[in-house]
Design a protein around this motif. Structure first.
Motif, short mmCIF file in Angstrom:
data_model
loop_
_atom_site.label_atom_id
_atom_site.label_comp_id
_atom_site.label_asym_id
_atom_site.label_seq_id
_atom_site.Cartn_x
_atom_site.Cartn_y
_atom_site.Cartn_z
N LEU A 172 -25.80 49.84 16.21
CA LEU A 172 -27.03 50.29 15.56
C LEU A 172 -27.99 50.81 16.63
N PRO A 173 -27.99 52.13 16.91
CA PRO A 173 -28.90 52.68 17.92
C PRO A 173 -30.32 52.82 17.35
N ILE A 174 -31.30 52.61 18.21
CA ILE A 174 -32.71 52.76 17.80
C ILE A 174 -33.43 53.56 18.88
N LYS A 175 -33.99 54.70 18.50
CA LYS A 175 -34.80 55.48 19.43
C LYS A 175 -36.18 54.85 19.53
N ILE A 176 -36.61 54.61 20.77
CA ILE A 176 -37.89 53.95 20.99
C ILE A 176 -38.70 54.74 22.01
N LYS A 177 -39.99 54.91 21.71
CA LYS A 177 -40.92 55.50 22.67
C LYS A 177 -42.17 54.63 22.65
N VAL A 178 -42.55 54.12 23.82
CA VAL A 178 -43.71 53.23 23.91
C VAL A 178 -44.57 53.63 25.09
N ALA A 181 -45.53 42.20 24.00
CA ALA A 181 -45.65 42.54 25.42
C ALA A 181 -46.85 43.44 25.68
N GLY A 182 -47.55 43.87 24.61
CA GLY A 182 -48.73 44.71 24.78
C GLY A 182 -48.43 46.19 24.78
N LEU A 183 -47.24 46.59 24.34
CA LEU A 183 -46.88 48.01 24.31
C LEU A 183 -47.40 48.67 23.03
N GLY A 205 -34.32 42.05 9.66
CA GLY A 205 -35.08 41.05 10.40
C GLY A 205 -34.97 41.26 11.90
N LEU A 206 -33.79 41.69 12.37
CA LEU A 206 -33.61 41.94 13.80
C LEU A 206 -34.46 43.12 14.26
N LEU A 207 -34.55 44.17 13.43
CA LEU A 207 -35.39 45.32 13.78
C LEU A 207 -36.86 44.89 13.91
N VAL A 208 -37.27 44.01 13.02
CA VAL A 208 -38.64 43.49 13.11
C VAL A 208 -38.82 42.70 14.40
N ASP A 209 -37.80 41.90 14.77
CA ASP A 209 -37.89 41.12 16.01
C ASP A 209 -38.02 42.02 17.23
N ILE A 210 -37.27 43.14 17.23
CA ILE A 210 -37.33 44.06 18.38
C ILE A 210 -38.72 44.68 18.50
N SER A 211 -39.25 45.17 17.38
CA SER A 211 -40.58 45.79 17.43
C SER A 211 -41.65 44.75 17.76
N GLN A 212 -41.51 43.54 17.23
CA GLN A 212 -42.48 42.49 17.50
C GLN A 212 -42.46 42.08 18.96
N PHE A 226 -41.16 43.47 28.01
CA PHE A 226 -40.45 43.90 26.80
C PHE A 226 -38.93 43.79 26.99
N ILE A 227 -38.42 44.32 28.11
CA ILE A 227 -36.98 44.27 28.37
C ILE A 227 -36.50 42.82 28.47
N SER A 228 -37.28 41.98 29.14
CA SER A 228 -36.90 40.57 29.26
C SER A 228 -36.91 39.89 27.89
N GLY A 229 -37.89 40.27 27.06
CA GLY A 229 -37.97 39.69 25.72
C GLY A 229 -36.77 40.06 24.87
N LEU A 230 -36.29 41.31 25.01
CA LEU A 230 -35.09 41.73 24.27
C LEU A 230 -33.88 40.89 24.68
N ALA A 231 -33.78 40.60 25.98
CA ALA A 231 -32.65 39.81 26.47
C ALA A 231 -32.68 38.38 25.95
N ARG A 232 -33.88 37.89 25.61
CA ARG A 232 -34.00 36.51 25.13
C ARG A 232 -33.80 36.38 23.63
N LEU A 233 -33.68 37.49 22.93
CA LEU A 233 -33.48 37.42 21.48
C LEU A 233 -32.15 36.74 21.17
N PRO A 234 -32.07 36.02 20.05
CA PRO A 234 -30.82 35.32 19.71
C PRO A 234 -29.67 36.27 19.38
N ARG A 235 -29.98 37.51 19.06
CA ARG A 235 -28.95 38.52 18.79
C ARG A 235 -28.80 39.43 20.01
#
Length: 206
Positions: free
Chosen positions: A136-142, A115-117, A103-110, A152-161
């Motif tokens: 848990l590392p995740i490689k991301i390219k957007v 953010a429109g990426l 569920g957290l992985l889904v939250d990160i991608s969502q 996007f970065i601000s949204g990650l900081a606001r996640l509950p995890r």
């Protein structure tokens, strides 16, 4: 005057023949001298004992002050430990367990999509077990622009995890390099790291 004459006529080699008055005076002088010497010795001894007692008292006072400071520091340390335990507990509660990771992985991608990426790569890497948690590392390219990346970065900081970003690399989108137009789209590569709590069996294996 007779006493003075008696002293003048004394024979130092034959004290047995000295007059009684002279002997009495000498006895008194010697007695007083002995009393004075004894008194002075006793006073000196008492002074030394008093100085020793004062030193012992001062040492005890210093030891007591040291114990008081240690006690005060110990209380402060206990309070700090309590605060750290509370803070640590709050952080641990932010770590998902194994069933919540998907569920957290889904939250990160969502968060990136919101953010429109445009995602070109979203690739979870093998876990890296630590003492009581796993990384848990995740490689991301957007693809997107600066504004979307910031959102996007601000949204990650606001996640509950807890989600942290590492090795962020920004460059011009290769599709726009030779288009002859102003560069309006960028490509961002990074490693997003989230964390999960290990269960008891996993902790014992570490």
């Amino acid at each position: 005057m007779n006493i003075l004459n008696d002293f003048k006529d004394l024979d130092p080699n034959n004290p047995g023949l000295w007059p009684v008055s002279v002997k009495a005076i000498l006895f008194i002088v010697i007695f007083v001298a002995l009393l004075f010497a004894g008194w002075k010795f006793d006073i000196t001894k008492q002074r030394d004992e008093l100085a020793g007692l004062e030193r012992q008292e001062q040492e005890k006072i210093e030891v007591l002050k040291l114990k008081q400071r240690k006690a005060a520091n110990l209380n402060a340390l206990k309070e700090q430990m309590k605060e750290m335990e509370i803070s640590f507990g709050d952080m641990v509660r932010q770590l998902p367990n194994a069933t919540e990771v998907a569920g957290l992985l889904v939250d990160i991608s969502q968060t990136g999509l919101s953010a429109g990426l445009e995602f070109k790569l979203f690739e979870p890497q093998p876990e890296e077990p630590k003492e009581f948690y796993a990384v848990l590392p995740i490689k991301i390219k957007v693809h997107g622009d600066y504004h979307k990346f910031g959102e996007f970065i601000s949204g990650l900081a606001r996640l509950p995890r807890i989600v942290t970003t590492h090795n962020v690399d920004l460059k011009v989108n290769p599709l726009f390099k030779n288009s002859g137009t102003a560069y309006s789209e960028l490509e961002m590569e990074m490693i997003a790291q989230t964390y999960r709590a290990l269960d008891e069996d996993e902790e014992e294996e570490q």
